[in-house]
Design a protein around this motif. Structure first.
Motif, PDB file in Angstrom:
ATOM      1  N   ARG A  83      11.439   6.671  -0.651  1.00 34.40           N
ATOM      2  CA  ARG A  83      11.965   8.028  -0.512  1.00 34.40           C
ATOM      3  C   ARG A  83      13.492   8.053  -0.551  1.00 34.40           C
ATOM      4  N   PRO A 112       0.839  -1.207   0.000  1.00 34.28           N
ATOM      5  CA  PRO A 112       0.000   0.000   0.000  1.00 34.28           C
ATOM      6  C   PRO A 112       0.871   1.254   0.000  1.00 34.28           C
ATOM      7  N   ASP A 113       0.317   2.339  -0.518  1.00 34.00           N
ATOM      8  CA  ASP A 113       1.090   3.580  -0.641  1.00 34.00           C
ATOM      9  C   ASP A 113       1.600   4.075   0.701  1.00 34.00           C
ATOM     10  N   SER A 114       0.855   3.811   1.775  1.00 36.71           N
ATOM     11  CA  SER A 114       1.288   4.264   3.095  1.00 36.71           C
ATOM     12  C   SER A 114       2.605   3.626   3.516  1.00 36.71           C
ATOM     13  N   VAL A 115       2.922   2.459   2.921  1.00 40.11           N
ATOM     14  CA  VAL A 115       4.180   1.774   3.209  1.00 40.11           C
ATOM     15  C   VAL A 115       5.198   2.008   2.097  1.00 40.11           C
ATOM     16  N   SER A 116       4.778   1.868   0.852  1.00 43.80           N
ATOM     17  CA  SER A 116       5.713   1.929  -0.269  1.00 43.80           C
ATOM     18  C   SER A 116       6.286   3.328  -0.489  1.00 43.80           C
ATOM     19  N   VAL A 117       5.471   4.365  -0.330  1.00 43.48           N
ATOM     20  CA  VAL A 117       5.954   5.725  -0.579  1.00 43.48           C
ATOM     21  C   VAL A 117       7.101   6.094   0.366  1.00 43.48           C
ATOM     22  N   PRO A 118       6.988   5.862   1.686  1.00 42.59           N
ATOM     23  CA  PRO A 118       8.140   6.163   2.558  1.00 42.59           C
ATOM     24  C   PRO A 118       9.374   5.325   2.228  1.00 42.59           C
ATOM     25  N   ASN A 144      14.739   5.724   4.378  1.00 44.26           N
ATOM     26  CA  ASN A 144      13.775   4.935   5.162  1.00 44.26           C
ATOM     27  C   ASN A 144      13.968   3.440   4.960  1.00 44.26           C
TER      28      ASN A 144
END
Length: 482
Positions: free
Chosen positions: A324, A315-321, A334
């Motif tokens: 980074r 999910p984006d909440s995990v993959s986006v960080p 991260n």
């Protein structure tokens, strides 16, 4: 004509910095794959000096060189820090890609956690307090994390320094003991009972593994087509010198029987050869080697984690960080922090020998999928732009992957037969990851993973063979073949 493009580079405001030279690459890969003869002690104990020397002379060319050539071709034709994750994704169905992602994650974490454990053997005695060991492991991981965040060129430069400090004590041992070497003594340096092949092969392969890690840093290598090949050739030559000469000088005197070899035993060999000063130098080299190992593998595996995050699985909440990149140091900050945290947890909870056996079985399974991906891409996309290409066409590639594939299968069979507990742990891990991946593919993953193959701008072929016109495609974040 087909070529690889990475559209995520256009979306990201901060991209990896291609700064690694040949010298820096060799330094980084040295501490990630060899690190000196530290760690070979258990190999001598289980197989004896004779079989260890035979193994370290033959394995780099049977397993290391072919693997390095395959990685060089894949990494330069598909230059993504996702590395093997992207290679398998482009050539496999979704469930197998997810299985590979799971195995890669477990294997990386298990391998990373070896080095804090090995480092403590050169500082403390077996009777040292658990608290001292835990504090030392935590300190080493924190320092390694800081070096990694500061940049891959810092890791590469420190690797070059670590390589020199690691090689010097072994070179001194060889020079001091060379006049005493008896080659007949080497031939008879075997365990009192028959060699423990179930322990010997995983340990030997672990000391020669890690070449695929170059695929996770290819975007940060200067002119990767030339630099990777030069780096691999240099590394293989160094491997022979670093392993063969010290083991030969230690077992050739007849003073160090196989039963005495345990992690940290090189300090005893050094003291017998040159006294307490050389023992201290050898211990320092052991600490430096283990720290260098840990820093290098955290470097490469953190980029693997970043690549997994870019696939679109999480999910984006995990993959986006996790994707980074630090705006100043241009490192996946991260992913490094998460990787280091899991590494520390495992190093505090698992023993060295168990980690070795399970880690090498997982590593062998990964390599088999990487070799399959190389052959698949060569057969289906022979015109793919390849700055480095294994010669003699598909036949040459099949030959290059054949030897290490056989080695991987033999290693899996021998390791499983030698340790039923290890085989059970490995089997449970693989079955669980595969079952979870299949379930996720059938019920949870509603979109295709990132990565397409486009030929001449006329059609798009997914890894399942479907063909759709390019205008109908959603924008892709990670990569494609055009």
């Amino acid at each position: 004509m087909s070529k690889f493009i990475c559209e995520s580079k256009e979306e990201e405001t901060v991209t990896p910095n291609p700064s690694l030279s040949v010298v820096q690459l060799v330094g980084l890969l040295f501490v990630a794959t060899i690190g000196g003869a530290y760690g070979i002690e258990e190999c001598v104990r289980s197989g004896g000096g004779f079989w260890t020397i035979v193994g370290v002379m033959g394995t780099p060319w049977v397993w290391g060189l072919p693997t390095a050539l395959v990685v060089a071709e894949l990494a330069t034709s598909i230059p993504s820090n996702a590395g093997a994750v992207m290679w398998v994704n482009l050539t496999s169905p979704t469930w197998l890609t997810l299985t590979f992602v799971g195995i890669t994650g477990i294997a990386n974490f298990v391998d990373n956690s070896l080095y804090p454990n090995l480092l403590t053997t050169y500082i403390f005695t077996p009777s040292s307090s658990p608290f001292s060991l835990a504090v030392t492991k935590a300190t080493a991981v924190l320092l390694s994390t800081a070096v990694n965040i500061m940049g891959i060129d810092v890791v590469g430069n420190s690797g070059s320094v670590f390589m020199i400090l690691t090689i010097l004590p072994f070179l001194l041992v060889f020079l001091l003991k060379a006049p005493e070497i008896g080659f007949k003594t080497v031939l008879t340096h075997v365990p009192a009972s028959s060699p423990n092949w179930g322990k010997f092969l995983p340990l030997l392969s672990w000391n020669m593994s890690g070449f695929d890690g170059a695929g996770h840093i290819v975007e940060e290598v200067q002119s990767p087509g030339r630099t990777l090949v030069k780096g691999f050739v240099s590394l293989l030559i160094i491997t022979e010198v670093v392993y063969v000469l010290p083991v030969l000088s230690a077992v050739g005197t007849g003073k160090h029987p196989p039963e005495e070899w345990v992690p940290g035993y090189w300090a005893i060999v050094a003291e017998e050869a040159g006294g307490s000063w050389l023992k201290g130098f050898m211990k320092l080299g052991g600490v430096v080697s283990c720290f260098g190992f840990m820093t290098a593998v955290i470097c490469t595996t953190s980029r693997a984690i970043q690549g997994i995050a870019m696939l679109g699985v999480l999910p984006d909440s995990v993959s986006v960080p996790l994707r980074r990149i630090h705006p100043v140091y241009r490192t996946p900050v991260n992913a490094i922090l998460f990787n280091s945290f899991i590494t520390l947890l495992l190093s505090l909870s698992m023993e060295f020998s168990v980690l070795i056996d399970v880690g090498q079985m997982l590593y062998s399974a990964r390599l088999l999928l990487i070799f399959f991906s190389a052959v698949w891409l060569r057969v289906h996309f022979p015109d793919l732009k390849r700055p480095f290409k294994i010669p003699f066409g598909t036949v040459g590639l099949v030959a290059a992957t054949g030897l290490p594939s056989v080695f991987c299968v033999v290693l899996l069979a021998v390791a499983a037969s030698g340790s039923p507990d290890t085989a059970a742990i490995f089997s449970i891990m693989v079955v669980f990851v595969a079952a979870f991946s299949c379930t996720a593919t059938w019920f949870c993953v509603t979109v295709e993973l990132e990565g397409k193959i486009v030929t001449d701008g006329c059609e798009v072929r997914s890894t399942h063979g479907a063909v759709t016109p390019p205008p109908q495609l959603e924008p892709r974040r990670v990569g494609s073949l055009v």
